[in-house]
Design a protein around this motif. Structure first.
Motif, PDB file in Angstrom:
ATOM      1  N   UNK A  30     -23.185 -74.462  -4.446  1.00  0.00           N
ATOM      2  CA  UNK A  30     -22.668 -75.190  -3.294  1.00  0.00           C
ATOM      3  C   UNK A  30     -23.582 -76.387  -3.094  1.00  0.00           C
ATOM      4  N   UNK A  31     -23.000 -77.568  -2.996  1.00  0.00           N
ATOM      5  CA  UNK A  31     -23.760 -78.809  -2.853  1.00  0.00           C
ATOM      6  C   UNK A  31     -23.465 -79.437  -1.492  1.00  0.00           C
ATOM      7  N   UNK A  32     -24.513 -79.800  -0.762  1.00  0.00           N
ATOM      8  CA  UNK A  32     -24.358 -80.347   0.585  1.00  0.00           C
ATOM      9  C   UNK A  32     -25.334 -81.490   0.807  1.00  0.00           C
ATOM     10  N   UNK A  33     -24.918 -82.464   1.593  1.00  0.00           N
ATOM     11  CA  UNK A  33     -25.813 -83.549   2.018  1.00  0.00           C
ATOM     12  C   UNK A  33     -25.729 -83.756   3.520  1.00  0.00           C
ATOM     13  N   UNK A  34     -25.349 -82.730   4.254  1.00  0.00           N
ATOM     14  CA  UNK A  34     -25.190 -82.891   5.696  1.00  0.00           C
ATOM     15  C   UNK A  34     -26.540 -83.007   6.400  1.00  0.00           C
ATOM     16  N   UNK A  35     -27.587 -82.585   5.788  1.00  0.00           N
ATOM     17  CA  UNK A  35     -28.899 -82.597   6.425  1.00  0.00           C
ATOM     18  C   UNK A  35     -29.250 -81.195   6.873  1.00  0.00           C
ATOM     19  N   UNK A  36     -30.298 -80.656   6.334  1.00  0.00           N
ATOM     20  CA  UNK A  36     -30.677 -79.287   6.641  1.00  0.00           C
ATOM     21  C   UNK A  36     -29.905 -78.293   5.796  1.00  0.00           C
ATOM     22  N   UNK A  37     -30.291 -77.039   5.959  1.00  0.00           N
ATOM     23  CA  UNK A  37     -29.714 -75.958   5.165  1.00  0.00           C
ATOM     24  C   UNK A  37     -28.391 -75.423   5.713  1.00  0.00           C
ATOM     25  N   UNK A  38     -28.065 -75.746   6.961  1.00  0.00           N
ATOM     26  CA  UNK A  38     -26.949 -75.110   7.651  1.00  0.00           C
ATOM     27  C   UNK A  38     -25.623 -75.144   6.911  1.00  0.00           C
ATOM     28  N   UNK A  90     -10.038 -56.945 -14.310  1.00  0.00           N
ATOM     29  CA  UNK A  90     -11.260 -56.994 -13.523  1.00  0.00           C
ATOM     30  C   UNK A  90     -11.492 -55.632 -12.881  1.00  0.00           C
ATOM     31  N   UNK A  91     -12.631 -55.011 -13.217  1.00  0.00           N
ATOM     32  CA  UNK A  91     -12.990 -53.711 -12.648  1.00  0.00           C
ATOM     33  C   UNK A  91     -13.639 -53.908 -11.292  1.00  0.00           C
ATOM     34  N   UNK A  92     -14.592 -54.829 -11.216  1.00  0.00           N
ATOM     35  CA  UNK A  92     -15.204 -55.152  -9.931  1.00  0.00           C
ATOM     36  C   UNK A  92     -15.863 -56.522  -9.981  1.00  0.00           C
ATOM     37  N   UNK A  93     -16.084 -57.065  -8.796  1.00  0.00           N
ATOM     38  CA  UNK A  93     -16.728 -58.367  -8.625  1.00  0.00           C
ATOM     39  C   UNK A  93     -17.585 -58.256  -7.383  1.00  0.00           C
ATOM     40  N   UNK A  94     -18.880 -58.423  -7.547  1.00  0.00           N
ATOM     41  CA  UNK A  94     -19.818 -58.217  -6.435  1.00  0.00           C
ATOM     42  C   UNK A  94     -20.806 -59.382  -6.336  1.00  0.00           C
ATOM     43  N   UNK A  95     -21.113 -59.756  -5.115  1.00  0.00           N
ATOM     44  CA  UNK A  95     -22.183 -60.717  -4.877  1.00  0.00           C
ATOM     45  C   UNK A  95     -23.517 -60.014  -5.137  1.00  0.00           C
ATOM     46  N   UNK A  96     -24.403 -60.658  -5.861  1.00  0.00           N
ATOM     47  CA  UNK A  96     -25.725 -60.062  -6.095  1.00  0.00           C
ATOM     48  C   UNK A  96     -26.840 -60.812  -5.370  1.00  0.00           C
ATOM     49  N   UNK A  97     -26.547 -62.002  -4.870  1.00  0.00           N
ATOM     50  CA  UNK A  97     -27.571 -62.723  -4.125  1.00  0.00           C
ATOM     51  C   UNK A  97     -27.247 -64.198  -3.990  1.00  0.00           C
ATOM     52  N   UNK A  98     -28.011 -64.846  -3.139  1.00  0.00           N
ATOM     53  CA  UNK A  98     -27.860 -66.285  -2.937  1.00  0.00           C
ATOM     54  C   UNK A  98     -29.226 -66.880  -2.643  1.00  0.00           C
ATOM     55  N   UNK A  99     -29.383 -68.117  -3.031  1.00  0.00           N
ATOM     56  CA  UNK A  99     -30.629 -68.851  -2.805  1.00  0.00           C
ATOM     57  C   UNK A  99     -30.247 -70.251  -2.342  1.00  0.00           C
ATOM     58  N   UNK A 100     -30.834 -70.710  -1.245  1.00  0.00           N
ATOM     59  CA  UNK A 100     -30.542 -72.047  -0.743  1.00  0.00           C
ATOM     60  C   UNK A 100     -31.822 -72.858  -0.832  1.00  0.00           C
ATOM     61  N   UNK A 101     -31.711 -74.048  -1.417  1.00  0.00           N
ATOM     62  CA  UNK A 101     -32.913 -74.873  -1.600  1.00  0.00           C
ATOM     63  C   UNK A 101     -32.608 -76.349  -1.431  1.00  0.00           C
ATOM     64  N   UNK A 102     -33.637 -77.097  -1.113  1.00  0.00           N
ATOM     65  CA  UNK A 102     -33.541 -78.555  -1.066  1.00  0.00           C
ATOM     66  C   UNK A 102     -33.855 -79.069  -2.459  1.00  0.00           C
ATOM     67  N   UNK A 103     -32.998 -79.953  -2.947  1.00  0.00           N
ATOM     68  CA  UNK A 103     -33.194 -80.524  -4.278  1.00  0.00           C
ATOM     69  C   UNK A 103     -34.225 -81.651  -4.223  1.00  0.00           C
ATOM     70  N   UNK A 104     -34.721 -82.052  -5.384  1.00  0.00           N
ATOM     71  CA  UNK A 104     -35.672 -83.157  -5.474  1.00  0.00           C
ATOM     72  C   UNK A 104     -35.068 -84.386  -4.793  1.00  0.00           C
ATOM     73  N   UNK A 105     -35.861 -85.104  -4.075  1.00  0.00           N
ATOM     74  CA  UNK A 105     -35.383 -86.265  -3.339  1.00  0.00           C
ATOM     75  C   UNK A 105     -35.139 -85.944  -1.876  1.00  0.00           C
ATOM     76  N   UNK A 106     -34.945 -84.664  -1.566  1.00  0.00           N
ATOM     77  CA  UNK A 106     -34.853 -84.201  -0.188  1.00  0.00           C
ATOM     78  C   UNK A 106     -33.545 -84.433   0.530  1.00  0.00           C
ATOM     79  N   UNK A 107     -32.574 -85.067  -0.107  1.00  0.00           N
ATOM     80  CA  UNK A 107     -31.313 -85.381   0.571  1.00  0.00           C
ATOM     81  C   UNK A 107     -30.228 -84.344   0.320  1.00  0.00           C
ATOM     82  N   UNK A 108     -30.284 -83.693  -0.823  1.00  0.00           N
ATOM     83  CA  UNK A 108     -29.238 -82.760  -1.227  1.00  0.00           C
ATOM     84  C   UNK A 108     -29.748 -81.327  -1.125  1.00  0.00           C
TER      85      UNK A 108
END
Length: 134
Positions: free
Chosen positions: A69-77, A102-120
């Motif tokens: 997921x890519x965002x530039x709204x400002x902040x992690x929200x 498809x037997x199953x589909x499960x979320x295993x985790x998520x990580x949210x980070x600021x990319x280099x440059x600080x805008x994305x």
């Protein structure tokens, strides 16, 4: 078509049909390969790893999938909100596949980070799926 390609197509279709996700993105901005100048926010289908998951009697594969997921709204929200919508749309979804089952589909985790440059901001959402050959 392989089960891996069929699963990827089914993920794309499921996300593209999810009204809350489309509303948060401002349209169908879900890409395998994003355009050269994408409008933010958007979702991309990322890397996949396919492993043999066969049993003594059934042929199968385990798929480890990454969506971004890519965002530039400002902040992690915004990245957090859209990542949660992606998880809600796909976790335990009974997706029909053009090849295999498809037997199953499960979320295993998520990580949210600021990319280099600080805008994305990028949310990396991971899934595990199991498919059987039909």
């Amino acid at each position: 078509m392989s089960a891996a390609a069929a699963l990827r197509a089914a993920l794309h279709a499921a996300l593209g049909a999810d009204a809350p996700l489309l509303a948060a993105l401002g349209g169908a901005r879900i890409y395998d390969v994003p355009p050269a100048a994408p409008v933010f926010p958007y979702v991309t289908l990322g890397d996949a790893q396919v492993l043999d998951w066969s049993t003594a009697t059934e042929r199968g594969e385990e798929h480890r999938l990454t969506l971004h997921v890519w965002s530039r709204q400002g902040g992690h929200g915004e990245a957090h909100r859209i990542a949660a919508l992606v998880q809600e749309a796909l976790h335990d979804a009974a997706l029909p596949l053009a090849e295999g089952r498809l037997v199953n589909l499960r979320t295993t985790g998520a990580e949210i980070r600021r990319e280099a440059g600080g805008r994305t901001y990028r949310a990396i959402v991971r899934f595990r799926a199991v498919t059987e050959t039909t």
